[in-house]
Design a protein around this motif. Structure first.
Motif, PDB file in Angstrom:
ATOM      1  N   THR A 189       0.853  -1.190   0.000  1.00  0.00           N
ATOM      2  CA  THR A 189       0.000   0.000   0.000  1.00  0.00           C
ATOM      3  C   THR A 189       0.885   1.233   0.000  1.00  0.00           C
ATOM      4  OG1 THR A 189      -1.711  -1.131   1.273  1.00  0.00           O
ATOM      5  CG2 THR A 189      -1.831   1.258   1.181  1.00  0.00           C
ATOM      6  N   THR A 323     -11.393  -4.693   3.690  1.00  0.00           N
ATOM      7  CA  THR A 323     -12.264  -3.862   2.854  1.00  0.00           C
ATOM      8  C   THR A 323     -12.508  -4.550   1.523  1.00  0.00           C
ATOM      9  OG1 THR A 323     -12.598  -1.629   1.987  1.00  0.00           O
ATOM     10  CG2 THR A 323     -10.420  -2.576   1.707  1.00  0.00           C
ATOM     11  N   VAL A 325     -12.146  -4.455  -2.366  1.00  0.00           N
ATOM     12  CA  VAL A 325     -11.261  -3.827  -3.334  1.00  0.00           C
ATOM     13  C   VAL A 325     -11.659  -4.295  -4.732  1.00  0.00           C
ATOM     14  CG1 VAL A 325      -9.305  -3.537  -1.765  1.00  0.00           C
ATOM     15  CG2 VAL A 325      -9.558  -5.676  -3.043  1.00  0.00           C
ATOM     16  N   THR A 326     -11.361  -3.474  -5.722  1.00  0.00           N
ATOM     17  CA  THR A 326     -11.689  -3.799  -7.105  1.00  0.00           C
ATOM     18  C   THR A 326     -10.412  -4.010  -7.898  1.00  0.00           C
ATOM     19  OG1 THR A 326     -13.687  -2.437  -6.965  1.00  0.00           O
ATOM     20  CG2 THR A 326     -12.908  -3.017  -9.174  1.00  0.00           C
ATOM     21  N   LEU A 345      -5.100  -2.755  -7.409  1.00  0.00           N
ATOM     22  CA  LEU A 345      -6.439  -2.534  -6.869  1.00  0.00           C
ATOM     23  C   LEU A 345      -6.833  -1.078  -7.005  1.00  0.00           C
ATOM     24  CD1 LEU A 345      -5.867  -4.653  -3.656  1.00  0.00           C
ATOM     25  CD2 LEU A 345      -6.855  -5.427  -5.812  1.00  0.00           C
ATOM     26  N   ASN A 346      -8.122  -0.821  -6.863  1.00  0.00           N
ATOM     27  CA  ASN A 346      -8.632   0.533  -7.040  1.00  0.00           C
ATOM     28  C   ASN A 346      -8.089   1.473  -5.970  1.00  0.00           C
ATOM     29  OD1 ASN A 346     -10.249  -1.055  -5.229  1.00  0.00           O
ATOM     30  ND2 ASN A 346     -11.704   0.609  -5.135  1.00  0.00           N
ATOM     31  N   ASN A 347      -8.030   2.762  -6.325  1.00  0.00           N
ATOM     32  CA  ASN A 347      -7.521   3.779  -5.405  1.00  0.00           C
ATOM     33  C   ASN A 347      -8.605   4.802  -5.106  1.00  0.00           C
ATOM     34  OD1 ASN A 347      -7.622   4.970  -7.897  1.00  0.00           O
ATOM     35  ND2 ASN A 347      -5.592   5.882  -7.821  1.00  0.00           N
ATOM     36  N   ASN A 351     -11.049   3.513  -0.058  1.00  0.00           N
ATOM     37  CA  ASN A 351      -9.890   2.738   0.375  1.00  0.00           C
ATOM     38  C   ASN A 351      -9.062   3.501   1.396  1.00  0.00           C
ATOM     39  OD1 ASN A 351     -10.064   1.719  -2.832  1.00  0.00           O
ATOM     40  ND2 ASN A 351      -9.827   0.152  -1.278  1.00  0.00           N
TER      41      ASN A 351
END
Length: 404
Positions: A189, A323, A325-326, A345-347, A351
């Motif tokens: 991350t 969580t 995530v996409t 993953l999506n930001n 998130n």
């Protein structure tokens, strides 16, 4: 390239194969080919085609790298959908135009004098229409990008058939979870606050410019959907105090961001086409980077194949992070059995919220641990109570005593 020859490739270095797909950005294959005397090796030249899993890719780079007796080529290919850059609409639809994605795609792909180069398209979903002005002089790829941006859509393709799907219908939850040290050996991350800005001064259209340029449209009240961010300029806010504007320059503040990160003023936002202060304010709020960039990536060792738009529940116990995530990018090596997919993953802002919640959990655990061993909680209390409001994280790591 002229469909005269085709050959199964026996020259690929399997360990070098990489298929990288990123939402609305990339569909690319790269690999190293070793000289094995085959026809396939000789066919690896610019603009020839590669076929993989029923999809067509065009070779864009085939760099020859010969050293001693080591002869090989570094090959980069892109999906045939990116040939949409060669579809071109030179005309413009003059004036203001209320459009949906089908209007733009039809205008650029189907109504240009050069033809569509074999491309067809479908729209999935019904997003709200937007206003555009003097739309045209666009390539097919420009048009696709506009649809993705203006209507929040995702582009996919089956060779030369383009699908544009609204985000809400493209993203789907699946019965799978990313579990650290179970099927997720690596999780990364990154939160970047370098370009954070939540305060800006806004300048709209000047009356002097209107009088000097009779061809401009003085009556347009533009909303944030009308303006490309590349049209923004910056200037010294102290320039020419005698300039007359259609509305007085004003300062816009993103109060939610300020509450979270503190005041972060930045460059002014200037657009000569705005005559409506409220439209300018909305555009400025949408333009400023008032939330940090959040990047998340992981490696995946499970057996379930993953696709763009899959929503997966992530459970990262060491970070107290859980969580939805996409999946927004997948990098794979289908030619190597021991290579794990790399997932991005999506930001989205959610998130960041989930990450902050995870940090607070970690802080509480540390407080409980220190309390159990009789340590002072002053430093960690400061961290828990004050740090997020200032947008920084600090902690006490030691003391320095002056001998004097």
């Amino acid at each position: 390239m002229k469909s005269q020859y085709d050959e199964t490739l026996s020259c690929i270095d399997n360990s070098s194969w990489s298929h990288n797909v990123e939402m609305n950005q990339t569909d690319q294959i790269t690999f190293t080919a070793l000289q094995d005397g085959s026809l396939g090796y000789q066919l690896l030249e610019n603009e020839n085609y590669l076929y993989f899993l029923g999809q067509q890719y065009r070779i864009k780079q085939a760099d020859k790298d010969d050293s001693g007796y080591d002869y090989h080529r570094e090959v980069t290919t892109t999906h045939i959908r990116f040939d949409a850059q060669y579809v071109y609409q030179y005309e413009k639809h003059k004036g203001s135009w209320t459009v949906g994605p089908a209007d733009l795609m039809s205008f650029v792909f189907d109504q240009n004098e050069l033809g569509n180069h074999g491309f067809t398209w479908s729209i999935i979903g019904d997003p709200p229409k937007v206003e555009v002005t003097d739309y045209g002089e666009k390539s097919g790829q420009d048009c696709i990008n506009d649809c993705c941006e203006k209507f929040n859509m995702v582009v996919t393709a089956d060779n030369k058939h383009i699908y544009l799907t609204v985000m809400e219908q493209f993203v789907k939850k699946i019965n799978l979870s990313f579990k650290y040290l179970n099927n997720t050996p690596e999780f990364k991350t990154s939160i970047d606050t370098t370009e954070l800005q939540n305060i800006a001064k806004c300048y709209g259209k000047t009356k002097e410019k209107e009088e000097d340029n009779t061809s401009s449209d003085s009556g347009s009240d533009l909303s944030d959907t009308d303006v490309d961010t590349t049209d923004i300029a910056t200037k010294d806010a102290s320039a020419d105090d005698d300039t007359e504007y259609y509305f007085e320059p004003f300062i816009v503040r993103d109060e939610e961001s300020i509450k979270e990160w503190g005041e972060r003023p930045g460059p002014p936002i200037i657009d000569e086409r705005f005559t409506n202060p409220e439209a300018m304010r909305q555009y400025a709020l949408a333009t400023m980077k008032s939330e940090p960039e959040v990047q998340m990536s992981l490696s995946y060792t499970g057996d379930e194949p993953l696709s763009l738009g899959n929503m997966v529940y992530a459970i990262i116990r060491p970070e107290n992070f859980e969580t939805w995530v996409t999946v927004t990018a997948v990098k794979t090596n289908a030619l190597s059995w021991h290579s794990d997919p790399e997932i991005s993953l999506n930001n989205k802002p959610q998130n960041l919220v989930d990450y902050e919640v995870a940090l607070q959990k970690s802080i509480q655990l540390v407080k409980g641990h220190l309390s159990g061993i009789g340590r002072s909680l002053s430093a960690v209390d400061t961290l828990a109570n004050n740090a997020w409001g200032m947008g920084t994280i600090t902690k006490k790591v030691g003391e320095v005593h002056d001998r004097n």
